[in-house]
Design an enzyme around this catalytic site. Structure first.
Site, PDB file in Angstrom:
ATOM      1  CG  ASP A 309       6.608  -2.322  -5.333  1.00 24.45           C
ATOM      2  OD1 ASP A 309       6.140  -2.621  -4.191  1.00 24.45           O
ATOM      3  OD2 ASP A 309       7.852  -3.040  -5.690  1.00 24.45           O
ATOM      4  CD  GLU A 345       6.393  -0.416  -0.838  1.00 20.70           C
ATOM      5  OE1 GLU A 345       6.084  -1.444   0.003  1.00 20.70           O
ATOM      6  OE2 GLU A 345       6.632  -0.846  -1.794  1.00 20.70           O
TER       7      GLU A 345
END
Length: 626
Positions: A309, A345
């Site tokens: 993330d 990401e």
């Protein structure tokens, strides 16, 4: 020295890291006893004879209370072990957890000494070019499936159940990418609005599954069950921040143990590079060790890969984003981790670095999502979509990185579902308690004439969904599907269900013909090797045409509406037509015996014989085999 609670021949050895603490105590219960720990370098250690697995414990750290200098020590606060593998219950914010709360028992879980478990064997090890990801939430995927035993719904056992695995196998997906399953906190921001942290992006404990979803043994059972079915397990993991938030947040672990060693600070203030109040400092050895130990721990539980993330935050040093950041190289050289599926990401709230991560990281490609949505709503972006179809080579270093490095998607957990992309032009997030202003304002969506459900538009909207899915699965790169899109799942226009642990955020198991269509699409992708080339496509493999049969030149791309792409292999060829506008006559390239194998306007039957026109709003696929 191994950190955490380690059973020994005579008892349990406890070890916790803290550079700035002046003293550390182990707290045992029933009765409550504080045992002083001995400092060994930057690690505090004690071994207690007679203890074993199942022992409940916490820590108490002594040191300066100097928040303006980054130190938040308070011996009135009991603290969780960063390396604990089990808690007694989930963690939910309450006032007793605040750093300066009055002395007294806090409402929080206790850590539990866990037995060592042998590593699980590796999973199917599906090659990247054959990988199809399916992003799902443990609770959301199984809560509303009527054939799953009620006690299993919302848990690892629900994901491991026969109905879910049967569905995944029927579709033909090869990996399930689970939203964060590590232990998290229902944070203050959501609790004070009467909500919960549904998605789980407020991590606290990196070495245990959240008790809401089940035990580590049940997690391992889920992994084994999925592996047996040929499905890999990818974990979404959050190392850019923790759920302790900023100065207004709780002190349950890192803040109380050694705040200055764990977090990035600026003159005593938390740097908020992830948009959640704090930022873990990946330049600190203790944090680097935490990350590496956690990744190896989950690899030992059979996990096949990780999605990181907001990974741009992990690569930031004092001079900005560094694609050779220490933590990246540590992961890349690790003999266990380097062979797993690693997905970045490639952005955070401050920076955007798509295509800049080093091999072997793949990357979420949001440009694919945006350009494909624009194309099918009629925006003039044919040139951009042509690049997306061929692996987005201009965004990635195609001399060093394979085309699978681009993880393509049209929907993900943060945003509209596929049904909502074609049903809503605006977000409808009032239930989140932020005045409807949270989530992306511009979704590049199209309600096709009516905001919200409209039976008169059901057919047109279903066709648009098929076209979006077909574009995704006909493109070079690694496709990622959002759980429930094949079922017509809707969130009623909410594009940010992070706090919606209710039917709004759960998958609705509708009977939808899209399931059968998606099965056909995935079968076609498996069968046709040209659709999943491991290398970026060059001119000897791909050619672009105008609908009248002429090869497209540089002067033709401005104003182009219909895309016609030919992929040429040694013994087969594929011709793809993407037509977002009215019906158009299309001349197929000569020299091939073309067979129509897909027509999105005819989803429930074999494609008809080819005429001369590409139907309006259609995707066509032709195949030639020598």
């Amino acid at each position: 020295m191994t950190l955490g609670a380690i059973p020994t021949a005579h008892g349990v050895r406890f070890a916790v890291h803290s550079v700035h603490a002046t003293a550390m105590d182990l707290c045992l219960f029933d009765p409550e006893v504080f045992v002083p720990m001995e400092r060994q370098g930057d690690v505090w250690v004690v071994e207690v004879a007679g203890l074993g697995t199942g022992t409940e414990y916490l820590f108490r750290a002594h040191g300066p209370w100097q928040p303006d200098q980054g130190h938040w020590f308070n011996p009135d606060r009991l603290l969780l072990d960063p390396y604990a593998q089990e808690w007694t219950e989930p963690l939910r914010w309450n006032a007793s957890l605040q750093p300066d709360a009055p002395a007294g028992a806090a409402e929080m879980p206790r850590c539990v000494v866990a037995a060592a478990r042998p590593p699980l064997s590796r999973g199917p090890q599906t090659p990247w070019d054959r990988t199809v990801l399916y992003e799902a939430h443990v609770r959301g995927l199984s809560m509303q499936h009527g054939k799953i035993p009620e006690a299993f719904r919302g848990t690892f056992l629900g994901i491991a159940s026969k109905p879910v695995i049967k569905h995944l196998c029927r579709l033909g997906v090869t990996a399930i990418e689970l939203l964060p399953i590590q232990a998290f906190i229902d944070d203050r921001f959501t609790v004070e609005r009467g909500l919960t942290n549904y998605w789980g992006y407020q991590p606290i404990g990196y070495f245990l599954p959240d008790p809401r979803y089940g035990t580590l043994a049940e997690f391992r059972h889920m992994v084994r069950s999925l592996h047996k079915a040929g499905i890999e397990v990818i974990l979404d993991i959050v190392f850019n921040h923790t759920g302790e938030a900023d100065e207004t947040g709780p002190s349950v672990m890192y803040r109380g143990l050694d705040n200055a060693s764990y977090y990035r600070m600026n003159n005593g203030a938390y740097r908020n590079e992830a948009g959640t109040g704090n930022t873990l400092d990946l330049t600190q050895p203790v944090v680097q060790r935490l990350v590496m130990d956690a990744l190896r721990f989950w690899a030992d539980q059979g996990v096949d890969g990780f999605r990181f993330d907001l990974m741009a935050t992990l690569g930031r040093d004092p001079d900005g984003f560094n694609p050779r950041a220490a933590i990246f190289d540590m992961i890349r050289q690790d003999p266990v981790l380097r062979d797993l599926k690693l997905i970045a990401e490639p952005w955070d709230i401050a920076d955007y670095h798509l295509g800049q991560f080093p091999p072997p990281f793949a990357e979420w490609n949001d440009r694919f999502r945006d350009d494909v949505r624009r194309f099918w709503r009629g925006d003039p972006v044919a040139g951009a979509v042509a690049s997306r179809l061929t692996g987005s080579a201009e965004l990635f270093d195609h001399d060093r990185r394979p085309s699978w490095s681009s993880v393509n998607y049209v929907t993900a957990h943060d945003g509209f579902t596929l049904t909502d992309v074609v049903t809503y032009a605006e977000r409808h997030n009032d239930a989140n308690g932020e005045g409807g202003l949270d989530g992306q304002a511009d979704n590049l969506s199209d309600n096709m004439g009516t905001e919200g459900p409209d039976p008169a538009l059901d057919g047109a909207r279903a066709l648009r969904r098929r076209n979006l899915l077909a574009t995704l699965l006909l493109a070079q790169g690694t496709p990622m599907l959002l759980a429930g899109d094949e079922l017509g799942n809707t969130q009623n226009g909410n594009n940010n269900t992070y706090a919606q642990d209710n039917p709004t955020g759960w998958v609705h198991w509708n009977r939808d013909p899209m399931v059968e269509f998606l099965c056909r699409l995935l079968a076609l992708r498996r069968e046709v090797e040209l659709l999943r080339q491991p290398r970026f496509l060059h001119g000897d493999v791909v050619a672009w045409y105008l609908p009248d049969g002429r090869e497209a030149g540089p002067q033709d791309w401005d104003g182009m509406t219909t895309l016609c792409m030919e992929l040429q292999g040694e013994d087969e060829a594929v011709f793809v037509v993407l037509n977002p506008g009215p019906a158009v006559a299309v001349t197929l390239p000569s020299g091939c015996d073309w067979q129509l194998v897909l027509d999105t306007t005819q989803p429930a039957s074999d494609p008809p014989e080819w005429g001369v026109e590409a139907p309006a709003h259609s995707v066509l696929v032709f195949r030639h085999i020598d």
